[in-house]
Design a protein around this motif. Structure first.
Motif, PDB file in Angstrom:
ATOM      1  N   VAL A 114       0.506   4.226  -3.439  1.00 19.86           N
ATOM      2  CA  VAL A 114       0.831   4.967  -4.657  1.00 19.86           C
ATOM      3  C   VAL A 114       2.038   4.266  -5.257  1.00 19.86           C
ATOM      4  O   VAL A 114       3.108   4.216  -4.650  1.00 19.86           O
ATOM      5  CB  VAL A 114       1.125   6.448  -4.370  1.00 19.86           C
ATOM      6  N   HIS A 115       1.844   3.734  -6.446  1.00 18.59           N
ATOM      7  CA  HIS A 115       2.847   2.853  -7.059  1.00 18.59           C
ATOM      8  C   HIS A 115       3.358   3.449  -8.359  1.00 18.59           C
ATOM      9  O   HIS A 115       2.570   3.887  -9.209  1.00 18.59           O
ATOM     10  CB  HIS A 115       2.214   1.486  -7.325  1.00 18.59           C
ATOM     11  N   LEU A 116       4.687   3.466  -8.532  1.00 21.46           N
ATOM     12  CA  LEU A 116       5.293   3.948  -9.762  1.00 21.46           C
ATOM     13  C   LEU A 116       5.479   2.796 -10.748  1.00 21.46           C
ATOM     14  O   LEU A 116       6.164   1.816 -10.445  1.00 21.46           O
ATOM     15  CB  LEU A 116       6.644   4.606  -9.489  1.00 21.46           C
ATOM     16  N   SER A 117       4.881   2.936 -11.915  1.00 25.24           N
ATOM     17  CA  SER A 117       4.960   1.917 -12.950  1.00 25.24           C
ATOM     18  C   SER A 117       5.724   2.481 -14.146  1.00 25.24           C
ATOM     19  O   SER A 117       6.772   3.092 -13.977  1.00 25.24           O
ATOM     20  CB  SER A 117       3.543   1.458 -13.336  1.00 25.24           C
ATOM     21  N   ILE A 118       5.223   2.310 -15.347  1.00 33.30           N
ATOM     22  CA  ILE A 118       5.889   2.765 -16.572  1.00 33.30           C
ATOM     23  C   ILE A 118       4.820   3.053 -17.612  1.00 33.30           C
ATOM     24  O   ILE A 118       3.745   2.436 -17.585  1.00 33.30           O
ATOM     25  CB  ILE A 118       6.887   1.689 -17.098  1.00 33.30           C
ATOM     26  N   THR A 119       5.091   3.959 -18.530  1.00 31.21           N
ATOM     27  CA  THR A 119       4.162   4.180 -19.629  1.00 31.21           C
ATOM     28  C   THR A 119       4.057   2.914 -20.492  1.00 31.21           C
ATOM     29  O   THR A 119       5.049   2.227 -20.718  1.00 31.21           O
ATOM     30  CB  THR A 119       4.634   5.341 -20.519  1.00 31.21           C
ATOM     31  N   HIS A 120       2.839   2.618 -20.913  1.00 27.83           N
ATOM     32  CA  HIS A 120       2.553   1.507 -21.832  1.00 27.83           C
ATOM     33  C   HIS A 120       2.948   0.135 -21.312  1.00 27.83           C
ATOM     34  O   HIS A 120       3.549  -0.662 -22.050  1.00 27.83           O
ATOM     35  CB  HIS A 120       3.235   1.752 -23.187  1.00 27.83           C
ATOM     36  N   PRO A 121       2.625  -0.207 -20.060  1.00 27.92           N
ATOM     37  CA  PRO A 121       2.869  -1.588 -19.642  1.00 27.92           C
ATOM     38  C   PRO A 121       1.919  -2.515 -20.401  1.00 27.92           C
ATOM     39  O   PRO A 121       0.822  -2.120 -20.798  1.00 27.92           O
ATOM     40  CB  PRO A 121       2.543  -1.558 -18.150  1.00 27.92           C
ATOM     41  N   PRO A 146      -6.896   0.346  -1.856  1.00 26.98           N
ATOM     42  CA  PRO A 146      -7.056   1.576  -2.632  1.00 26.98           C
ATOM     43  C   PRO A 146      -5.702   2.037  -3.144  1.00 26.98           C
ATOM     44  O   PRO A 146      -4.698   1.985  -2.418  1.00 26.98           O
ATOM     45  CB  PRO A 146      -7.633   2.559  -1.611  1.00 26.98           C
ATOM     46  N   HIS A 147      -5.668   2.495  -4.388  1.00 30.34           N
ATOM     47  CA  HIS A 147      -4.357   2.772  -4.981  1.00 30.34           C
ATOM     48  C   HIS A 147      -4.435   3.795  -6.100  1.00 30.34           C
ATOM     49  O   HIS A 147      -5.490   4.019  -6.692  1.00 30.34           O
ATOM     50  CB  HIS A 147      -3.747   1.485  -5.543  1.00 30.34           C
ATOM     51  N   THR A 148      -3.278   4.393  -6.365  1.00 36.96           N
ATOM     52  CA  THR A 148      -3.029   5.114  -7.608  1.00 36.96           C
ATOM     53  C   THR A 148      -1.787   4.516  -8.246  1.00 36.96           C
ATOM     54  O   THR A 148      -0.771   4.332  -7.582  1.00 36.96           O
ATOM     55  CB  THR A 148      -2.811   6.618  -7.377  1.00 36.96           C
ATOM     56  N   ASP A 193       8.094  17.306  -9.788  1.00 36.26           N
ATOM     57  CA  ASP A 193       6.700  17.251 -10.237  1.00 36.26           C
ATOM     58  C   ASP A 193       6.100  15.882  -9.941  1.00 36.26           C
ATOM     59  O   ASP A 193       4.937  15.763  -9.528  1.00 36.26           O
ATOM     60  CB  ASP A 193       6.604  17.528 -11.734  1.00 36.26           C
ATOM     61  N   LEU A 194       6.889  14.844 -10.184  1.00 36.67           N
ATOM     62  CA  LEU A 194       6.420  13.491  -9.878  1.00 36.67           C
ATOM     63  C   LEU A 194       6.132  13.347  -8.393  1.00 36.67           C
ATOM     64  O   LEU A 194       5.109  12.772  -7.996  1.00 36.67           O
ATOM     65  CB  LEU A 194       7.460  12.468 -10.308  1.00 36.67           C
ATOM     66  N   ALA A 195       7.016  13.870  -7.553  1.00 36.69           N
ATOM     67  CA  ALA A 195       6.824  13.768  -6.106  1.00 36.69           C
ATOM     68  C   ALA A 195       5.542  14.481  -5.673  1.00 36.69           C
ATOM     69  O   ALA A 195       4.779  13.968  -4.847  1.00 36.69           O
ATOM     70  CB  ALA A 195       8.034  14.347  -5.387  1.00 36.69           C
ATOM     71  N   ARG A 196       5.319  15.685  -6.219  1.00 32.99           N
ATOM     72  CA  ARG A 196       4.087  16.400  -5.873  1.00 32.99           C
ATOM     73  C   ARG A 196       2.848  15.627  -6.321  1.00 32.99           C
ATOM     74  O   ARG A 196       1.848  15.565  -5.600  1.00 32.99           O
ATOM     75  CB  ARG A 196       4.106  17.802  -6.489  1.00 32.99           C
ATOM     76  N   LEU A 197       2.918  15.028  -7.503  1.00 29.16           N
ATOM     77  CA  LEU A 197       1.801  14.229  -7.995  1.00 29.16           C
ATOM     78  C   LEU A 197       1.561  13.029  -7.089  1.00 29.16           C
ATOM     79  O   LEU A 197       0.408  12.690  -6.772  1.00 29.16           O
ATOM     80  CB  LEU A 197       2.100  13.779  -9.421  1.00 29.16           C
ATOM     81  N   CYS A 198       2.634  12.386  -6.655  1.00 29.85           N
ATOM     82  CA  CYS A 198       2.500  11.248  -5.740  1.00 29.85           C
ATOM     83  C   CYS A 198       1.770  11.635  -4.464  1.00 29.85           C
ATOM     84  O   CYS A 198       0.838  10.938  -4.021  1.00 29.85           O
ATOM     85  CB  CYS A 198       3.876  10.692  -5.391  1.00 29.85           C
ATOM     86  N   VAL A 199       2.177  12.749  -3.860  1.00 28.21           N
ATOM     87  CA  VAL A 199       1.580  13.158  -2.585  1.00 28.21           C
ATOM     88  C   VAL A 199       0.124  13.579  -2.784  1.00 28.21           C
ATOM     89  O   VAL A 199      -0.748  13.287  -1.954  1.00 28.21           O
ATOM     90  CB  VAL A 199       2.423  14.275  -1.944  1.00 28.21           C
ATOM     91  N   THR A 200      -0.162  14.233  -3.885  1.00 31.83           N
ATOM     92  CA  THR A 200      -1.567  14.561  -4.200  1.00 31.83           C
ATOM     93  C   THR A 200      -2.402  13.295  -4.319  1.00 31.83           C
ATOM     94  O   THR A 200      -3.514  13.210  -3.779  1.00 31.83           O
ATOM     95  CB  THR A 200      -1.647  15.363  -5.516  1.00 31.83           C
ATOM     96  N   GLU A 201      -1.860  12.296  -5.003  1.00 35.46           N
ATOM     97  CA  GLU A 201      -2.592  11.041  -5.179  1.00 35.46           C
ATOM     98  C   GLU A 201      -2.682  10.252  -3.878  1.00 35.46           C
ATOM     99  O   GLU A 201      -3.617   9.478  -3.686  1.00 35.46           O
ATOM    100  CB  GLU A 201      -1.932  10.204  -6.272  1.00 35.46           C
ATOM    101  N   GLY A 202      -1.735  10.468  -2.981  1.00 34.11           N
ATOM    102  CA  GLY A 202      -1.815   9.807  -1.687  1.00 34.11           C
ATOM    103  C   GLY A 202      -3.009  10.251  -0.866  1.00 34.11           C
ATOM    104  O   GLY A 202      -3.479   9.518   0.005  1.00 34.11           O
ATOM    105  N   ALA A 203      -3.503  11.437  -1.145  1.00 35.72           N
ATOM    106  CA  ALA A 203      -4.663  11.971  -0.425  1.00 35.72           C
ATOM    107  C   ALA A 203      -5.973  11.666  -1.130  1.00 35.72           C
ATOM    108  O   ALA A 203      -7.048  12.025  -0.636  1.00 35.72           O
ATOM    109  CB  ALA A 203      -4.514  13.484  -0.264  1.00 35.72           C
ATOM    110  N   ARG A 204      -5.915  11.038  -2.283  1.00 33.73           N
ATOM    111  CA  ARG A 204      -7.115  10.728  -3.050  1.00 33.73           C
ATOM    112  C   ARG A 204      -7.883   9.578  -2.405  1.00 33.73           C
ATOM    113  O   ARG A 204      -7.318   8.767  -1.679  1.00 33.73           O
ATOM    114  CB  ARG A 204      -6.710  10.343  -4.482  1.00 33.73           C
TER     115      ARG A 204
END
Length: 310
Positions: A114-121, A146-148, A193-204
């Motif tokens: 799970v990787h943090l990027s930026i809007t509009h790269p 596999p990634h988010t 909220d970001l942290a919760r989203l990260c962990v949710t995506e980690g289970a995807r």
């Protein structure tokens, strides 16, 4: 999946910078979700006494060592980046280092990133931050892991810098300058909220690319005025040509021994790159948070250079 720890029975994830800002929020959410956490960090001395987070060096110059640090990990949560160039360290260096990290993760058998990027790269962006973020995303895709990829604009809440320091300046200066007409919008997300989203995506399963944004999109002018109201500031808010903003912020930075705002950061905001029109993936309204945190927000200055380089 990794083998759970024999003493706790819990699976293991890795977070870059788990004693920092977004990494700390992700680590806390993982621990609340009954996951063990290992951090890869360039600042092992920041580990709190008695922490149960495993500490490993974030050593980009030694890929075998980095690979060893990632063995047994299910999901790697990557927050590593640099905000602005300092010395020889620039955004292209951050991309090259991230590529080493992703390759080490693949070599170690990590199951997901799970990787943090930026809007509009974009590889054709006029701003190196956004160009290199696009290249870093491509480097992750090229590994086949596999990634988010999550794309936040700005973060607020916790020990965040940007809004805290806007509030600090509003508390202390008689005049606060907004570049241009201030009509460019800011789509922030609360760090939890970001942290919760990260962990949710980690289970995807499978791959995904999502904007990590909250429910509100105030203009920058509205954001400054809401912050001023929340902290009880009497500062006069004025609009100045964008060309004047960088010299002003540079002068303030010299006084504070910090880097407040770069030219690219201002122009990227004014070009709308801190905004998206898509659905919210965070739930905390920025306006609500400002009203709640106003009494304490900006009481102390948050020095970016001290946090990362001193």
């Amino acid at each position: 999946m990794s083998d759970p720890d024999s003493s706790t029975g819990l699976p293991l994830d890795a977070v870059t910078g788990a004693f920092g800002y977004s990494g700390g929020a992700i680590a806390a959410q993982l621990r609340a979700s009954d996951r063990r956490v290992r951090t890869l960090t360039a600042h092992p001395g920041r580990a709190p006494a008695g922490t149960d987070i495993e500490v490993r060096p974030l050593d980009f110059e030694d890929r075998p060592r980095l690979t060893a640090a990632l063995r047994g990990v299910d999901t790697l949560y990557n927050t590593y980046w640099i905000r602005f160039q300092r010395g020889a360290l620039d955004h292209a260096t951050a991309t090259a280092r991230s590529q080493v990290l992703f390759q080490a993760a693949a070599d170690a058998g990590v199951q997901r990133v799970v990787h943090l990027s930026i809007t509009h790269p974009g590889t054709d962006s006029p701003y190196s931050y956004f160009r290199e973020k696009a290249r870093t995303e491509a480097a992750l895709v090229d590994t086949g892991l596999p990634h988010t990829i999550l794309r936040p604009a700005i973060l607020f809440g916790g020990s965040g810098v940007l809004l805290n320091n806007i509030a600090w300046l509003l508390r202390r200066l008689p005049v606060f300058a907004v570049g241009g007409d201030g009509s460019y919008r800011i789509r922030g997300i609360h760090v939890d909220d970001l942290a919760r989203l990260c962990v949710t995506e980690g289970a995807r399963t499978g791959n995904a690319v999502l904007d990590a944004v909250g429910p509100e999109r105030p203009t920058f002018d509205e954001l400054v005025r809401s912050t001023a109201q929340a902290v009880g500031s009497r500062a006069r808010i004025v609009h100045v040509p964008g060309a004047l903003l960088t010299p002003v912020s540079t002068a303030l930075g010299l006084l504070l021994r910090d880097r407040l705002l770069t030219t690219d950061e201002y122009h990227a905001m004014s070009d709308g790159l801190a905004d998206t029109a898509g659905p919210a993936t965070g739930t905390t309204p920025l306006s609500t948070w400002l009203r709640q945190e106003g009494p304490t927000l900006g009481r102390h200055y948050a020095n970016e250079l001290t946090r990362h380089y001193r």
